[in-house]
Design a protein around this motif. Structure first.
Motif, PDB file in Angstrom:
ATOM      1  N   TRP A  71       1.763  -8.826  -1.279  1.00  0.00           N
ATOM      2  CA  TRP A  71       3.419  -8.999  -0.977  1.00  0.00           C
ATOM      3  C   TRP A  71       2.925 -10.053   0.385  1.00  0.00           C
ATOM      4  N   LEU A  75       6.564  -7.913  -5.526  1.00  0.00           N
ATOM      5  CA  LEU A  75       5.881  -6.879  -4.545  1.00  0.00           C
ATOM      6  C   LEU A  75       5.365  -5.595  -5.191  1.00  0.00           C
ATOM      7  N   ALA A  76       6.224  -5.299  -6.709  1.00  0.00           N
ATOM      8  CA  ALA A  76       5.687  -4.917  -7.847  1.00  0.00           C
ATOM      9  C   ALA A  76       4.552  -5.105  -8.794  1.00  0.00           C
ATOM     10  N   HIS A 119       7.166  -0.443   1.896  1.00  0.00           N
ATOM     11  CA  HIS A 119       5.956  -0.985   1.714  1.00  0.00           C
ATOM     12  C   HIS A 119       5.120  -1.692   2.281  1.00  0.00           C
ATOM     13  N   ALA A 177      11.071  -5.399   1.985  1.00  0.00           N
ATOM     14  CA  ALA A 177       9.487  -4.912   2.212  1.00  0.00           C
ATOM     15  C   ALA A 177       8.862  -3.866   2.827  1.00  0.00           C
ATOM     16  N   GLN A 194      14.015   4.186  -1.297  1.00  0.00           N
ATOM     17  CA  GLN A 194      12.879   4.172  -1.887  1.00  0.00           C
ATOM     18  C   GLN A 194      12.045   5.905  -1.071  1.00  0.00           C
ATOM     19  N   ASP A 231      11.578   2.207  -6.476  1.00  0.00           N
ATOM     20  CA  ASP A 231      10.898   1.446  -6.275  1.00  0.00           C
ATOM     21  C   ASP A 231      11.362  -0.170  -5.434  1.00  0.00           C
ATOM     22  N   THR A 232      10.586  -0.864  -5.463  1.00  0.00           N
ATOM     23  CA  THR A 232      11.573  -2.507  -4.862  1.00  0.00           C
ATOM     24  C   THR A 232      11.935  -2.752  -5.157  1.00  0.00           C
ATOM     25  N   LYS A 253       3.898   1.338   4.323  1.00  0.00           N
ATOM     26  CA  LYS A 253       2.416   2.522   3.602  1.00  0.00           C
ATOM     27  C   LYS A 253       1.282   1.073   3.899  1.00  0.00           C
ATOM     28  N   ASP A 254       1.129  -0.006   3.167  1.00  0.00           N
ATOM     29  CA  ASP A 254      -0.245  -1.116   2.611  1.00  0.00           C
ATOM     30  C   ASP A 254      -0.641  -1.313   4.125  1.00  0.00           C
TER      31      ASP A 254
END
Length: 492
Positions: A179, A174-175, A51, A48, A311, A317-318, A54-55
């Protein structure tokens, strides 16, 4: 001690007595399931980090505190578990641990940003810190010497399958979801385990008075915290500068560690030490501890870099990252009981040395990864790494804990857990710091796109490769404990 605790612990029966066999199995199974839950929570987070960067709009050095703060908190709390395991019986300390963990999971699920998310991870870690020493001490108390390899092999399944399916579950969540669902997934499982344990677990220990030296707790927090924060600030400084020079917290940590050791040596002769360092007088335990420390630095540092590499460099991707880690983790879990039985027959060295060499070989191979490295090569490398770790952790856990007398079990498990977490946190901080520094240098040299990041990741893996050589050397000195149960030996 209350009459209920006395009856529940059945002190008139030896822990290994056949009358207690069914009770012992139930206690160990519940502890294994609970430990699986807290391990799953930790490994779900492993994919994560990119991810969340970025988030939440944070840097890699900031996001890695989600893992570093977790490990650092465990390192600070675990020394206190030596005291807790002596003072409190099995059921109440289990209920406390899982209640704290569940509360931390709820805080993480509701966190609006990075700050509260890190705070929730700290609460989670406080509960998690109690579980592994509780499991290890209980197993050493209930399982006779000749069967410990097999039982430790079962523990290895927990330590392997959770890392195997955790990234896959995390990648799927996550996809497809926010999260926060990583924590919504874990929370009901933790609560169910808590309720089951509160209803079914039995007290198997005999609490006794043990003093708590508050000064030792404070100094240990300064020691472990200063060292890990100093390493982490190296990465922060490379990205946007740091108000405090990195050497300052490192120096504070080293001085505090020296004071902590001096304090424990003075207290242990009165049996008042927070961590009784007489465990280190047992050479086999000490060599196993050194081997474990080197393994954790390399392993945890690699675990934080691998998702960033797959990644951010390879563009996966995750979910794909989780699937890459799945085969090796499952194989490691399947090998756990096999390695445990082999340990009972042959001892640690025939397993540990080849395993350490395999780990080191993969770490050196990872120093050659780049933007065009095929995915199959990454999968193959992770499988070999997992096999090497399967032949490493079970012998280390069993040989180390079986090398000390029973009165030192709680201290030995606390020291082992503290070293694991500090080494892991230091490995993560060091790898990310080196990656950040080399990436910045690569960008200044004119490397474009993912080339600069790939160069940084290779430098991070190089740290692990060098440290893995220390692991191989230390493994050569780990021997099988004496056939007479150390639990019968008193501490003088």
């Amino acid at each position: 001690m209350t009459m209920e605790a006395t009856m529940d612990a059945a002190p008139e029966q030896a822990p290994h007595h056949p009358v207690n066999a069914a009770r012992n199995r139930l206690v160990i199974v519940i502890l294994l399931v609970s430990t699986f839950v807290v391990f799953l929570n930790e490994t779900i987070m492993s994919v994560a980090i990119p991810h969340l960067m970025k988030d939440l709009g944070v840097t890699a050095s900031a996001a890695q505190w989600l893992t570093t703060a977790f490990l650092l908190t465990m390192a600070v709390v675990i020394p206190v578990t030596g005291f807790l395991l002596q003072r409190i019986n099995t059921r109440p300390i289990f209920v406390a641990a899982m209640s704290i963990f569940s509360l931390g999971t709820l805080v993480c699920a509701l966190a609006p940003g990075l700050e509260l998310l890190v705070a929730g991870r700290v609460v989670q870690a406080t509960g998690t810190a109690i579980m592994m020493p509780l499991l290890m001490t209980t197993v050493m108390t209930l399982v006779p010497l000749e069967g410990r390899g097999k039982t430790m092999g079962n523990i290895s399944i927990v330590m392997s399958v959770a890392p195997a399916i955790g990234p896959t579950i995390g990648g799927f969540i996550l996809a497809n979801f926010d999260w926060r669902f990583m924590f919504y997934f874990t929370l009901p499982i933790a609560i169910l385990t808590l309720v089951l344990g509160a209803m079914r677990i039995r007290n198997v220990s005999t609490p006794r008075f043990a003093p708590l030296d508050v000064f030792s707790v404070i100094v240990s927090a300064l020691a472990f915290g200063g060292l890990v924060y100093g390493l982490s600030s190296l990465g922060e400084a490379s990205e946007h500068g740091s108000a405090i020079p990195s050497w300052v917290p490192i120096a504070v940590g080293l001085v505090a560690m020296a004071i902590f050791v001096w304090r424990q040596i003075g207290l242990q002769h009165q049996n008042k030490a927070l961590l009784d360092l007489r465990t280190l007088q047992h050479k086999n335990y000490t060599f196993a501890l050194l081997t474990m420390a080197a393994a954790m630095v390399a392993l945890l540092g690699t675990s934080i870099l691998m998702p960033i590499y797959t990644q951010s460099v390879l563009g996966l991707d995750t979910l794909q990252t989780g699937m890459i880690l799945l085969p090796g983790g499952l194989l490691m879990g399947l090998l756990g009981p096999v390695v445990g039985r082999l340990y009972d027959r042959h001892g640690p060295r025939p397993l540990l040395v080849p395993g350490a060499i395999m780990v080191s070989a993969v770490m050196w191979a990872l120093t050659f990864v780049g933007t065009t490295t095929p995915v199959w090569a990454v999968i193959a490398g992770h499988i070999v790494l997992s096999v090497g770790l399967a032949f490493t952790f079970t012998p280390l856990f069993t040989a180390s804990m079986s090398s000390v007398p029973m009165p030192l079990y709680s201290h030995a498990s606390a020291i082992l857990g503290s070293v694991q977490q500090v080494a892991g946190a230091a490995g993560i901080a060091l790898f990310v710091a080196v990656m950040s520094l080399r990436t910045a240098a690569g960008a200044a040299e004119g490397l474009v796109g993912n080339e600069a990041l790939a160069a940084g990741i290779r430098s991070g893996f190089l740290c692990g490769a060098i440290i893995s050589l220390l692991m191989v050397v230390a493994a050569l000195f780990v021997r099988k404990p004496a056939s007479t149960a150390p639990g019968d030996t008193a501490v003088h």
